[in-house]
Design a protein around this motif. Structure first.
Motif, PDB file in Angstrom:
ATOM      1  N   MET A   1      52.144  26.115  41.064  1.00 44.42           N
ATOM      2  CA  MET A   1      51.067  27.031  41.332  1.00 44.42           C
ATOM      3  C   MET A   1      52.545  28.736  42.172  1.00 44.42           C
ATOM      4  SD  MET A   1      47.727  25.955  40.573  1.00 44.42           S
ATOM      5  CE  MET A   1      47.410  24.564  39.194  1.00 44.42           C
ATOM      6  N   ARG A   2      51.645  29.567  41.787  1.00 51.59           N
ATOM      7  CA  ARG A   2      52.115  30.342  42.688  1.00 51.59           C
ATOM      8  C   ARG A   2      50.996  31.633  43.421  1.00 51.59           C
ATOM      9  NH1 ARG A   2      55.104  33.886  38.609  1.00 51.59           N
ATOM     10  NH2 ARG A   2      53.768  33.318  36.951  1.00 51.59           N
ATOM     11  N   ASN A   3      50.667  31.360  44.521  1.00 51.59           N
ATOM     12  CA  ASN A   3      49.688  31.465  45.492  1.00 51.59           C
ATOM     13  C   ASN A   3      48.786  31.797  44.693  1.00 51.59           C
ATOM     14  OD1 ASN A   3      50.975  31.478  47.789  1.00 51.59           O
ATOM     15  ND2 ASN A   3      52.193  33.292  46.642  1.00 51.59           N
ATOM     16  N   PRO A   4      47.839  31.001  44.175  1.00 54.97           N
ATOM     17  CA  PRO A   4      46.597  30.881  43.377  1.00 54.97           C
ATOM     18  C   PRO A   4      45.326  31.297  43.875  1.00 54.97           C
ATOM     19  CG  PRO A   4      47.229  28.987  43.721  1.00 54.97           C
ATOM     20  CD  PRO A   4      48.034  29.672  44.223  1.00 54.97           C
ATOM     21  N   ARG A   5      44.336  32.160  43.468  1.00 54.90           N
ATOM     22  CA  ARG A   5      43.292  32.558  43.925  1.00 54.90           C
ATOM     23  C   ARG A   5      42.284  32.563  43.059  1.00 54.90           C
ATOM     24  NH1 ARG A   5      44.766  38.983  45.050  1.00 54.90           N
ATOM     25  NH2 ARG A   5      44.903  38.630  42.681  1.00 54.90           N
ATOM     26  N   LEU A   6      40.920  32.549  43.268  1.00 56.98           N
ATOM     27  CA  LEU A   6      40.056  33.252  43.036  1.00 56.98           C
ATOM     28  C   LEU A   6      39.571  34.414  42.639  1.00 56.98           C
ATOM     29  CD1 LEU A   6      38.110  29.935  44.171  1.00 56.98           C
ATOM     30  CD2 LEU A   6      39.093  30.126  41.575  1.00 56.98           C
ATOM     31  N   LEU A   7      39.432  35.460  41.354  1.00 60.92           N
ATOM     32  CA  LEU A   7      38.966  36.305  41.027  1.00 60.92           C
ATOM     33  C   LEU A   7      37.293  36.704  40.959  1.00 60.92           C
ATOM     34  CD1 LEU A   7      41.826  37.916  39.236  1.00 60.92           C
ATOM     35  CD2 LEU A   7      41.419  37.796  41.916  1.00 60.92           C
ATOM     36  N   ALA A  16      32.419  48.972  25.388  1.00 62.14           N
ATOM     37  CA  ALA A  16      33.065  49.347  26.574  1.00 62.14           C
ATOM     38  C   ALA A  16      34.566  49.829  26.683  1.00 62.14           C
ATOM     39  CB  ALA A  16      32.686  47.644  28.001  1.00 62.14           C
ATOM     40  N   ILE A  17      35.172  48.933  25.195  1.00 57.11           N
ATOM     41  CA  ILE A  17      36.492  49.143  25.597  1.00 57.11           C
ATOM     42  C   ILE A  17      36.634  49.827  24.078  1.00 57.11           C
ATOM     43  CG2 ILE A  17      39.250  47.860  24.551  1.00 57.11           C
ATOM     44  CD1 ILE A  17      38.267  45.761  25.529  1.00 57.11           C
ATOM     45  N   THR A  18      36.557  50.035  23.574  1.00 62.30           N
ATOM     46  CA  THR A  18      36.213  51.256  22.276  1.00 62.30           C
ATOM     47  C   THR A  18      35.815  52.080  22.313  1.00 62.30           C
ATOM     48  OG1 THR A  18      34.505  50.322  20.471  1.00 62.30           O
ATOM     49  CG2 THR A  18      36.228  49.326  20.560  1.00 62.30           C
ATOM     50  N   ASP A  19      34.083  52.153  22.903  1.00 59.98           N
ATOM     51  CA  ASP A  19      33.577  53.226  23.097  1.00 59.98           C
ATOM     52  C   ASP A  19      33.661  54.178  23.885  1.00 59.98           C
ATOM     53  OD1 ASP A  19      33.277  53.063  20.187  1.00 59.98           O
ATOM     54  OD2 ASP A  19      31.114  52.319  20.649  1.00 59.98           O
ATOM     55  N   GLY A  20      33.933  53.652  25.324  1.00 59.97           N
ATOM     56  CA  GLY A  20      33.940  53.489  26.443  1.00 59.97           C
ATOM     57  C   GLY A  20      32.051  53.767  27.225  1.00 59.97           C
ATOM     58  N   SER A  21      31.589  52.409  26.877  1.00 61.49           N
ATOM     59  CA  SER A  21      30.474  52.134  26.964  1.00 61.49           C
ATOM     60  C   SER A  21      30.345  51.612  28.013  1.00 61.49           C
ATOM     61  CB  SER A  21      30.186  51.175  25.990  1.00 61.49           C
ATOM     62  OG  SER A  21      28.175  51.066  27.174  1.00 61.49           O
ATOM     63  N   PRO A  22      29.113  52.224  28.709  1.00 59.42           N
ATOM     64  CA  PRO A  22      29.135  51.150  30.855  1.00 59.42           C
ATOM     65  C   PRO A  22      28.309  50.081  30.908  1.00 59.42           C
ATOM     66  CG  PRO A  22      27.239  52.757  29.662  1.00 59.42           C
ATOM     67  CD  PRO A  22      28.024  52.946  28.869  1.00 59.42           C
ATOM     68  N   GLU A  23      28.197  49.632  29.898  1.00 62.71           N
ATOM     69  CA  GLU A  23      27.464  47.899  29.664  1.00 62.71           C
ATOM     70  C   GLU A  23      28.653  46.928  30.565  1.00 62.71           C
ATOM     71  OE1 GLU A  23      24.585  47.164  29.520  1.00 62.71           O
ATOM     72  OE2 GLU A  23      24.667  49.810  29.215  1.00 62.71           O
ATOM     73  N   ARG A  24      28.210  45.743  30.441  1.00 63.81           N
ATOM     74  CA  ARG A  24      29.297  45.249  31.619  1.00 63.81           C
ATOM     75  C   ARG A  24      28.697  43.697  31.221  1.00 63.81           C
ATOM     76  NH1 ARG A  24      31.910  48.781  30.433  1.00 63.81           N
ATOM     77  NH2 ARG A  24      33.673  49.703  32.123  1.00 63.81           N
ATOM     78  N   GLY A  25      29.261  43.099  31.465  1.00 64.43           N
ATOM     79  CA  GLY A  25      29.017  41.181  31.129  1.00 64.43           C
ATOM     80  C   GLY A  25      28.539  41.242  32.987  1.00 64.43           C
ATOM     81  N   GLU A  26      28.169  39.720  32.462  1.00 60.28           N
ATOM     82  CA  GLU A  26      27.651  39.351  34.130  1.00 60.28           C
ATOM     83  C   GLU A  26      29.425  38.584  35.089  1.00 60.28           C
ATOM     84  OE1 GLU A  26      25.126  35.958  34.891  1.00 60.28           O
ATOM     85  OE2 GLU A  26      23.718  36.134  32.875  1.00 60.28           O
ATOM     86  N   GLU A  27      29.396  39.013  36.080  1.00 63.03           N
ATOM     87  CA  GLU A  27      29.901  38.844  37.183  1.00 63.03           C
ATOM     88  C   GLU A  27      30.476  37.205  36.218  1.00 63.03           C
ATOM     89  OE1 GLU A  27      29.539  39.526  40.929  1.00 63.03           O
ATOM     90  OE2 GLU A  27      29.482  42.518  40.889  1.00 63.03           O
ATOM     91  N   LEU A  28      31.813  37.141  37.337  1.00 62.76           N
ATOM     92  CA  LEU A  28      32.501  35.639  36.766  1.00 62.76           C
ATOM     93  C   LEU A  28      33.018  35.527  37.598  1.00 62.76           C
ATOM     94  CD1 LEU A  28      32.420  32.990  34.243  1.00 62.76           C
ATOM     95  CD2 LEU A  28      34.407  35.165  33.446  1.00 62.76           C
ATOM     96  N   VAL A  29      33.620  34.178  37.679  1.00 61.51           N
ATOM     97  CA  VAL A  29      34.728  33.915  38.480  1.00 61.51           C
ATOM     98  C   VAL A  29      35.749  33.129  38.025  1.00 61.51           C
ATOM     99  CG1 VAL A  29      35.596  31.961  40.331  1.00 61.51           C
ATOM    100  CG2 VAL A  29      33.133  33.388  41.036  1.00 61.51           C
ATOM    101  N   VAL A  30      36.729  34.164  38.256  1.00 61.38           N
ATOM    102  CA  VAL A  30      38.125  33.442  37.557  1.00 61.38           C
ATOM    103  C   VAL A  30      39.711  32.454  38.786  1.00 61.38           C
ATOM    104  CG1 VAL A  30      40.260  34.244  35.959  1.00 61.38           C
ATOM    105  CG2 VAL A  30      37.675  35.120  35.921  1.00 61.38           C
ATOM    106  N   PHE A  31      39.975  31.827  37.918  1.00 56.31           N
ATOM    107  CA  PHE A  31      41.060  31.116  38.507  1.00 56.31           C
ATOM    108  C   PHE A  31      42.209  31.565  38.459  1.00 56.31           C
ATOM    109  CE2 PHE A  31      44.855  27.969  39.430  1.00 56.31           C
ATOM    110  CZ  PHE A  31      44.827  28.233  40.025  1.00 56.31           C
ATOM    111  N   ASP A  32      43.151  32.287  39.049  1.00 53.53           N
ATOM    112  CA  ASP A  32      44.156  33.485  38.901  1.00 53.53           C
ATOM    113  C   ASP A  32      45.725  32.881  39.504  1.00 53.53           C
ATOM    114  OD1 ASP A  32      45.798  35.957  38.426  1.00 53.53           O
ATOM    115  OD2 ASP A  32      45.015  36.657  40.006  1.00 53.53           O
ATOM    116  N   GLU A  33      46.732  32.740  39.272  1.00 47.93           N
ATOM    117  CA  GLU A  33      47.763  32.192  39.722  1.00 47.93           C
ATOM    118  C   GLU A  33      48.886  33.229  39.393  1.00 47.93           C
ATOM    119  OE1 GLU A  33      49.757  28.532  38.925  1.00 47.93           O
ATOM    120  OE2 GLU A  33      47.819  29.229  36.416  1.00 47.93           O
TER     121      GLU A  33
END
Length: 74
Positions: A1-7, A16-33
């Motif tokens: 693993m290369r310097n893994p961290r939590l985001l 939000a992707i197709t129409d530019g809506s300001p709606e977002r989901g709940e924050e989520l903690v993601v493991f990132d390497e």
């Protein structure tokens, strides 16, 4: 693993992707390497699939950064 961290990430629903809506989901903690930076668009896996990169070792991971997206075409 290369310097893994939590985001802390904010999922973007399809609107939000197709129409530019300001709606977002709940924050989520993601493991990132992969080294995602601020403002990066990433692909995640959740649940049991999030722990698959760790093999048979039981790993308490709910979400995993599976890819960094350079471009998104919808």
């Amino acid at each position: 693993m290369r310097n893994p961290r939590l985001l802390v990430v904010v999922p973007m629903p399809r609107e939000a992707i197709t129409d530019g809506s300001p709606e977002r989901g709940e924050e989520l903690v993601v493991f990132d390497e992969l080294g995602a930076g601020p403002g990066a668009i990433i692909g995640i896996s959740e649940g049991r699939e999030a722990a698959n990169p760790f093999g048979k070792a039981k790993t308490p991971v709910d979400a995993y950064c599976a890819c960094l997206l350079d471009q998104l075409n919808v």
